[in-house]
Design an enzyme around this catalytic site. Structure first.
Site, PDB file in Angstrom:
ATOM      1  N   ASP A   1       0.858  -1.179   0.000  1.00 21.93           N
ATOM      2  CA  ASP A   1       0.000   0.000   0.000  1.00 21.93           C
ATOM      3  C   ASP A   1       0.896   1.231   0.000  1.00 21.93           C
ATOM      4  O   ASP A   1       1.650   1.464   0.944  1.00 21.93           O
ATOM      5  CB  ASP A   1      -0.911   0.005   1.223  1.00 21.93           C
ATOM      6  CG  ASP A   1      -1.802   1.226   1.273  1.00 21.93           C
ATOM      7  OD1 ASP A   1      -2.686   1.348   0.421  1.00 21.93           O
ATOM      8  OD2 ASP A   1      -1.600   2.075   2.169  1.00 21.93           O
TER       9      ASP A   1
ATOM     10  N   GLU B   1      -1.747  -1.464  -5.907  1.00 25.73           N
ATOM     11  CA  GLU B   1      -3.016  -0.863  -6.282  1.00 25.73           C
ATOM     12  C   GLU B   1      -2.782   0.102  -7.439  1.00 25.73           C
ATOM     13  O   GLU B   1      -1.793   0.838  -7.459  1.00 25.73           O
ATOM     14  CB  GLU B   1      -3.631  -0.128  -5.092  1.00 25.73           C
ATOM     15  CG  GLU B   1      -5.063   0.304  -5.301  1.00 25.73           C
ATOM     16  CD  GLU B   1      -5.674   0.904  -4.055  1.00 25.73           C
ATOM     17  OE1 GLU B   1      -6.868   1.195  -4.057  1.00 25.73           O
ATOM     18  OE2 GLU B   1      -4.920   1.077  -3.069  1.00 25.73           O
TER      19      GLU B   1
ATOM     20  N   ASP C   1      -3.067   1.471   6.880  1.00 21.78           N
ATOM     21  CA  ASP C   1      -2.189   1.096   5.769  1.00 21.78           C
ATOM     22  C   ASP C   1      -1.904  -0.398   5.754  1.00 21.78           C
ATOM     23  O   ASP C   1      -1.895  -1.029   4.691  1.00 21.78           O
ATOM     24  CB  ASP C   1      -0.886   1.888   5.841  1.00 21.78           C
ATOM     25  CG  ASP C   1      -1.115   3.386   5.722  1.00 21.78           C
ATOM     26  OD1 ASP C   1      -2.120   3.778   5.104  1.00 21.78           O
ATOM     27  OD2 ASP C   1      -0.304   4.161   6.261  1.00 21.78           O
TER      28      ASP C   1
END
Length: 418
Positions: free
Chosen positions: A191, A275, A356
């Site tokens: 992340d 992502e 996170d």
């Protein structure tokens, strides 16, 4: 696979003048060919082949007084500029037709002599590596190269680049076979953020170095001196050079750090999941400077390139996946949260999550589900796999017919009357 190896070169004063002349000639040939292609396209929609372009803007142009100075540089460099133009047009048309993935590519534009970055490409016929370690360029001579490492194979082309800070680089293209690393059983989800650069699903974190923020005082001072110089003066040129050197130092430091971090991650993990962040959209907001300073797109690109070289896997999770809203323990979706909320407790199971770390674990689970191609499998951890319904036999269903319509009335023996 093709790789680029860039090395610093140190041309003499005479070689710099020859390179400047070659930069200008290649730019003029590129612009002349672009003007001819645009005129032909506007006239009757035709396309001039690259051979006819080379004859017109190079061979025939050398015989005229206006372009006679094209004969003072290597013809290989001039032909390379035409190949670059042909590639630019091919990328543009492939982008318009959908053959090229990624963001749309615009039409080729004319090059300016005022561009801060100049480049010149030589094919295999235009350069040679000497035994004494020097690089021989056609019509330029032997140039001293600062070799930081040996080339793994014979290069197929070399591009001479003059950056805004006044440094010369030689970028070699080599073709090598991928060298796969031993397989591992470790997979991580990452992340990316600004407060902490990256949080991995295994609990480790990478601090955000903020290279531009740390050098901001020096960069601002150089830019302030530049704004006070008269336009067109020698002092303004010197001040612009100092600003370019300050930015180049930040860029080189960031790139070195990104290479080290991505190499370590690729060596220690078999699969990495990220992502798909909307970096272009985030770079237009109030956090634009911090987003540009982070270099998320470069981080992802380096991971994908090194994974292809060393036999690793990089998976990209769609940007609409709610990684910060799901509980990584039970899969309950707890809704959106403002950025100020760094910890939250799941409303279903009560587990306290770090924002996170929880997102990194959800990215890992979603990436593994996509990679394993589990048909009907859950994307979120902790969710039971739904059971597949039994197939319905044709002609035995009482409430719907073969086309899915409800019967109007029942006939004999319960057979629907259609």
């Amino acid at each position: 696979m093709h790789l680029r190896y860039s090395f610093r070169i140190y041309p003499t004063e005479g070689q710099r003048r020859s390179l400047a002349r070659a930069f200008g000639c290649a730019r003029v040939v590129y612009n002349d060919a672009l003007a001819l292609r645009e005129a032909a396209w506007r006239a009757d929609g035709s396309r001039i082949p690259i051979g006819a372009l080379a004859k017109s803007v190079i061979t025939e142009a050398k015989k005229t007084d206006a372009r006679s100075w094209l004969g003072s540089v290597s013809v290989d460099a001039l032909q390379s500029s035409l190949r670059d133009l042909d590639t630019a047009y091919r990328n543009f048309f492939d982008s318009m037709s959908g053959k090229r993935a990624g963001h749309s590519v615009g039409r080729p534009v004319f090059k300016s002599r005022k561009d801060s970055r100049q480049s010149l490409r030589f094919s295999r016929n235009g350069f040679r590596l000497r035994g004494n370690g020097k690089l021989n360029l056609a019509r330029i001579g032997n140039v001293r190269v600062k070799w930081s490492r040996p080339l793994p194979a014979d290069p197929s082309s070399v591009t001479i680049v003059l950056d805004p800070s006044g440094r010369y680089h030689a970028s070699f293209v080599v073709d090598i076979e991928p060298s796969h690393l031993p397989e591992l059983d470790t997979e991580v989800g990452i992340d990316l953020g600004l407060t902490t650069y990256a949080v991995l699903s295994d609990g480790s974190a990478i601090d955000n170095p903020r290279f531009l923020r740390k050098a901001e005082r020096r960069v601002k001072a150089a830019q302030r001196e530049l704004s006070r110089k008269a336009k067109g003066s020698r002092n303004r040129a010197k001040a612009r050079h100092r600003v370019a050197k300050a930015h180049a130092k930040v860029t080189d430091t960031r790139m070195d750090w990104l290479h080290k971090q991505t190499t370590r991650i690729i060596r220690e993990t078999q699969a990495v999941y990220l992502e798909d962040l909307n970096v272009r959209g985030l770079a237009r907001g109030r956090l634009a400077k911090s987003v540009h300073d982070a270099g998320w797109s470069t981080f992802r690109r380096l991971l994908e390139e090194k994974a292809a070289r060393y036999g690793r896997h990089v998976g990209i999770v769609h940007r609409t996946f709610p990684s910060s809203q799901l509980c990584s323990g039970c899969g309950h979706r707890d809704g959106p949260k403002p950025l100020a909320v760094r910890e939250w407790a799941c409303g279903a199971c009560g587990v306290l999550h770090d924002r996170d770390l929880n997102a990194a674990r959800n990215i890992l689970a979603a990436g593994q589900a996509d990679r394993l191609n589990a048909c009907g499998g859950p994307v979120r951890p902790g969710v039971a796999i739904p059971r597949r319904a039994r197939p319905v036999e044709t002609g035995t269903h009482r409430n719907v017919d073969r086309a899915g319509r409800k019967p109007c009335a029942a006939g004999r023996a319960g057979i629907p009357a259609l």
